[in-house]
Design a protein around this motif. Structure first.
Motif, PDB file in Angstrom:
ATOM      1  N   LYS A  97       0.837  -1.188   0.000  1.00 53.11           N
ATOM      2  CA  LYS A  97       0.000   0.000   0.000  1.00 53.11           C
ATOM      3  C   LYS A  97       0.878   1.246   0.000  1.00 53.11           C
ATOM      4  O   LYS A  97       1.811   1.359   0.811  1.00 53.11           O
ATOM      5  N   CYS A  98       0.579   2.158  -0.922  1.00 54.73           N
ATOM      6  CA  CYS A  98       1.315   3.418  -1.007  1.00 54.73           C
ATOM      7  C   CYS A  98       0.374   4.563  -0.645  1.00 54.73           C
ATOM      8  O   CYS A  98      -0.668   4.741  -1.293  1.00 54.73           O
ATOM      9  N   PHE A  99       0.752   5.328   0.379  1.00 54.22           N
ATOM     10  CA  PHE A  99      -0.093   6.399   0.896  1.00 54.22           C
ATOM     11  C   PHE A  99       0.384   7.787   0.446  1.00 54.22           C
ATOM     12  O   PHE A  99      -0.051   8.790   1.011  1.00 54.22           O
ATOM     13  N   CYS A 100       1.242   7.864  -0.553  1.00 59.94           N
ATOM     14  CA  CYS A 100       1.734   9.164  -1.016  1.00 59.94           C
ATOM     15  C   CYS A 100       0.578  10.045  -1.489  1.00 59.94           C
ATOM     16  O   CYS A 100      -0.316   9.573  -2.208  1.00 59.94           O
ATOM     17  N   THR A 101       0.614  11.304  -1.108  1.00 61.07           N
ATOM     18  CA  THR A 101      -0.410  12.250  -1.556  1.00 61.07           C
ATOM     19  C   THR A 101      -0.056  12.760  -2.948  1.00 61.07           C
ATOM     20  O   THR A 101       1.110  12.663  -3.379  1.00 61.07           O
ATOM     21  N   GLY A 123       9.630   4.709  -4.359  1.00 63.60           N
ATOM     22  CA  GLY A 123       9.506   3.591  -3.416  1.00 63.60           C
ATOM     23  C   GLY A 123       9.338   4.012  -1.971  1.00 63.60           C
ATOM     24  O   GLY A 123       9.652   3.237  -1.053  1.00 63.60           O
ATOM     25  N   THR A 124       8.835   5.235  -1.740  1.00 60.23           N
ATOM     26  CA  THR A 124       8.688   5.767  -0.384  1.00 60.23           C
ATOM     27  C   THR A 124       8.013   4.784   0.573  1.00 60.23           C
ATOM     28  O   THR A 124       8.437   4.609   1.720  1.00 60.23           O
ATOM     29  N   TRP A 125       6.935   4.132   0.118  1.00 61.58           N
ATOM     30  CA  TRP A 125       6.170   3.241   1.001  1.00 61.58           C
ATOM     31  C   TRP A 125       6.479   1.755   0.765  1.00 61.58           C
ATOM     32  O   TRP A 125       5.813   0.887   1.324  1.00 61.58           O
ATOM     33  N   ARG A 126       7.488   1.465  -0.008  1.00 56.64           N
ATOM     34  CA  ARG A 126       7.781   0.077  -0.385  1.00 56.64           C
ATOM     35  C   ARG A 126       8.045  -0.804   0.841  1.00 56.64           C
ATOM     36  O   ARG A 126       7.593  -1.952   0.892  1.00 56.64           O
ATOM     37  N   ARG A 142       0.584  -0.922  -5.066  1.00 54.58           N
ATOM     38  CA  ARG A 142       1.666  -0.981  -6.048  1.00 54.58           C
ATOM     39  C   ARG A 142       2.338  -2.352  -6.044  1.00 54.58           C
ATOM     40  O   ARG A 142       2.472  -2.990  -4.991  1.00 54.58           O
ATOM     41  N   LEU A 143       2.765  -2.780  -7.209  1.00 57.49           N
ATOM     42  CA  LEU A 143       3.542  -4.019  -7.326  1.00 57.49           C
ATOM     43  C   LEU A 143       4.943  -3.775  -6.783  1.00 57.49           C
ATOM     44  O   LEU A 143       5.564  -2.750  -7.061  1.00 57.49           O
ATOM     45  N   ASP A 170       7.650   0.883  -9.335  1.00 59.05           N
ATOM     46  CA  ASP A 170       6.608  -0.013  -8.829  1.00 59.05           C
ATOM     47  C   ASP A 170       5.242   0.437  -9.368  1.00 59.05           C
ATOM     48  O   ASP A 170       4.658   1.400  -8.861  1.00 59.05           O
ATOM     49  N   LEU A 171       4.759  -0.256 -10.366  1.00 61.20           N
ATOM     50  CA  LEU A 171       3.532   0.187 -11.032  1.00 61.20           C
ATOM     51  C   LEU A 171       2.310   0.006 -10.139  1.00 61.20           C
ATOM     52  O   LEU A 171       2.276  -0.869  -9.269  1.00 61.20           O
TER      53      LEU A 171
END
Length: 292
Positions: A97-101, A123-126, A142-143, A170-171
């Protein structure tokens, strides 16, 4: 193994001659090998997809004598299945899960461009725990794409093509509203429809590298890929509206016979010796990818 090909247009406009040629090549390849040719309408773009465009696709293919071997599949009806696979990847640790605004993503792109780097997700939330995000914050799925090594595609037209995994980010599989992205939905549909050969324009080659990562993350066998040369206008640019009549319907209304259009499209990027005019029976007998 039964060879299965597919034609998968988006109903957002007219049946372009480039798409019509892709349909013809897929149809002839399946018939030549005693396989099956399937049709899928990729109508997940709800704002741009129209019933009129769907009707034009069906009408154009029928006029060209290109007949599918099963009822068409509508991608929009399979959203639950696309979501199911994305959540399975999430459960397996192959996605996150990516929570970037939107603001953070914009800043990320601008920083990369200022540093003369390609604007990719960083990849901030990777590897972060989702509990670090504000409660109830929206997220995308994201994958978790590999970062080392290469992705290699043995293309039946282009030969072996490869890209460094570090060149890809990461698409997104699921958007923040829960809807699947096009790249993800196509992989799930092709797998479930048991497509053995994906034949499409070589402008999709970049997509193929990204989609191969989804196949491998799910442990699915990849289909054979064949990326076809594009049709270009007289100026050498990719065919577009400025080059004049470009839809199958245009040619029909101008009085061209379907046999003439199909023969012409077949000879754009494929050949068999000095043969110029081929009947449908001869096309099926002779067509294979080694002539592309």
């Amino acid at each position: 193994m039964t060879i299965r090909t597919r034609f998968a247009p988006s109903p957002t406009g007219l049946l372009h001659v480039g798409n019509a040629r892709a349909a013809l090549f897929n149809f002839l390849f399946a018939r030549h090998h005693g396989g099956e040719f399937l049709l899928r309408i990729e109508d997940t773009d709800k704002e741009r997809s129209t019933q009129k465009a769907v009707d034009v696709i069906f009408d154009g293919l029928a006029w060209m004598g290109i007949e599918a071997d099963a009822e068409p599949v509508f991608q929009s009806a399979r959203q639950d299945r696309h979501t199911e696979v994305a959540l399975e990847l999430l459960e397996k640790g192959q996605a996150y899960k990516c929570f970037c605004t939107p603001e953070e993503l914009t800043a990320m792109r601008e920083k990369a461009m200022a540093e003369k780097r390609p604007p990719r997700y960083d990849g901030t939330w990777r590897d972060r725990d989702p509990s670090e995000a504000p409660e109830g914050a929206p997220y995308v799925v994201r994958l978790k794409a590999p970062r080392e090594g290469e992705t290699v595609i043995k293309d039946l037209v282009q030969g072996e093509v490869r890209v460094a995994n570090a060149e890809m980010d990461d698409l997104i599989l699921l958007r923040s509203d829960g809807t699947p992205t096009y790249l993800h939905a196509v992989v799930v549909d092709d797998h479930d429809m048991e497509i053995t050969h994906v034949m499409r324009g070589d402008d999709h080659l970049t997509n193929t590298f990204r989609q191969a990562m989804i196949y491998r993350a799910m442990g699915w066998d990849l289909p054979h890929f064949a990326h076809l040369p594009l049709i270009h206008g007289p100026d050498g640019a990719k065919l577009s509206k400025r080059h004049g009549a470009q839809s199958v319907v245009d040619f029909r209304e101008e009085g061209y016979l379907p046999e003439a259009l199909c023969n012409y499209l077949l000879r754009l990027g494929w050949g068999h010796g000095d043969a110029e005019v081929l009947s449908r029976e001869e096309q099926i007998k002779l067509f294979d990818l080694d002539g592309v």
